[in-house]
Design an enzyme around this catalytic site. Sequence first.
Site, mmCIF file in Angstrom:
data_model
loop_
_atom_site.group_PDB
_atom_site.id
_atom_site.type_symbol
_atom_site.label_atom_id
_atom_site.label_comp_id
_atom_site.label_asym_id
_atom_site.label_seq_id
_atom_site.Cartn_x
_atom_site.Cartn_y
_atom_site.Cartn_z
ATOM 1 N N THR A 64 0.763 -1.229 -0.068
ATOM 2 C CA THR A 64 -0.018 -0.272 -0.129
ATOM 3 C C THR A 64 0.745 1.216 0.231
ATOM 4 O OG1 THR A 64 -1.750 -1.225 1.321
ATOM 5 C CG2 THR A 64 -2.123 1.405 1.134
ATOM 6 N N ARG A 83 -12.122 -9.990 -1.929
ATOM 7 C CA ARG A 83 -11.634 -9.508 -0.461
ATOM 8 C C ARG A 83 -11.247 -7.794 -0.614
ATOM 9 N NH1 ARG A 83 -6.908 -6.793 1.479
ATOM 10 N NH2 ARG A 83 -6.665 -7.080 3.594
ATOM 11 N N VAL A 84 -11.748 -7.144 0.164
ATOM 12 C CA VAL A 84 -11.194 -5.721 0.145
ATOM 13 C C VAL A 84 -10.621 -5.513 1.926
ATOM 14 C CG1 VAL A 84 -12.348 -3.107 0.202
ATOM 15 C CG2 VAL A 84 -13.016 -5.260 -1.441
ATOM 16 N N ASP A 115 -8.507 -2.343 4.009
ATOM 17 C CA ASP A 115 -8.633 -0.994 4.730
ATOM 18 C C ASP A 115 -8.445 0.110 3.780
ATOM 19 O OD1 ASP A 115 -6.046 -1.801 4.801
ATOM 20 O OD2 ASP A 115 -5.458 0.317 5.829
ATOM 21 N N THR A 129 -1.070 1.395 6.696
ATOM 22 C CA THR A 129 -0.487 0.449 5.744
ATOM 23 C C THR A 129 -0.468 -1.108 6.432
ATOM 24 O OG1 THR A 129 1.094 -0.423 4.107
ATOM 25 C CG2 THR A 129 1.728 1.097 6.160
ATOM 26 N N GLY A 130 -0.546 -2.077 5.843
ATOM 27 C CA GLY A 130 -0.162 -3.404 6.535
ATOM 28 C C GLY A 130 -1.685 -4.017 6.430
ATOM 29 N N GLY A 175 -5.039 -5.055 6.731
ATOM 30 C CA GLY A 175 -6.020 -4.169 6.447
ATOM 31 C C GLY A 175 -7.294 -4.652 7.269
#
Length: 339
Positions: free
Chosen positions: A199, A227-228, A230, A250-251, A253
């Site tokens: 991200t 899949r979605v 953050d 980031t990371g 989500g």
Amino acid sequence: MKRRTFIQNASLSGLGVVAGTTVLACNNTSSTSEANSKENPVDTMKNTEKPTPIAICTWGFTKANEAAGIALKNGDPALDAAIKGVSVEEENLKNTTVGKGGAPDREGNVTLDACVMDPSGDCGAVLCVAHITNVAALARKVMEETPHVILAGEGAEEFALANGFEKENLLTEASKEAWQEWLKTSEYKPLINIENHDTIGMLTMDGNGDIAGACTTSGLSYKMKGRVGDSPIIGSGLFLDNEIGGAVATGMGEEVLKTVGSFLIVELMRNGMSPQEACEEAVHRIVKKNDRYKDFQVAYIAMNKAGETGAYCIHEGFTMMRYQDGKNENVAVDFYKKS
Ligand code: GLY
């Protein structure tokens, strides 16, 4: 919580974590007067000199942050600069976690998520978009040209094509090969993201002192179809209030979503925390829940209206880019898990 002035975190200053490189009146107060003061740096700065333009972004995305910084220096408004900046990584075929060339889902489809937010508090987002590279620019189109905030999947793609975006195959040969290699074991284990630049989230402050942000990603490698995370969710991957400041994540989500991390950071800054303190508190909200944090990374960066910046993460290895006054620095970021 007490409202107070920015307190420089001595333990982090050696790392250069608390940026604050701009010489601002509110950064120069002594710790004694800080402790006694009820002033918030954001309030202090409201009627005083504005900082020179600033761009910050997650990870060591040097070129992207520089592009945004130069755009700001040339007078671009904050959102234009943020979108110019993140588009560098969306178009970078070597970046396997953002834009074209991003890692696909388990079935081999690259799908992208992005959102943007402007100084007025307006925002736009696209979720699970295949075949479009510049999804941050597309999120802006959703914000500006539709009565909605979010478009997803096929609808987002149709909207993109109707608005002049080019249809592209986002799966590069390199990403395809890596996916085919992964298929041999199909082991679905989220990565800690120490080397994996998951991200790009960016915050910009322009010459008027206005703040905007953009966040764009291909999401977790080999994620479940649909899949979605953050990144395109306003409040989680990105949030800002032009009177206070902004934050991006980031990371992993899922963990950011569960704690509405970016919104949390802005609200903590509203209540008097520095960007550094607010990022640390947002990470603590995640790690105190249970031990699962040992297996994933989450990192936040934040900037307040005074131009002060901060960042914090769970695991060592995350860095933040910071551009101001022609200097584009990769800033070391302190982390929670020391062993
Ligand atoms: N932070 C990006 C994602 O989880 O999709």
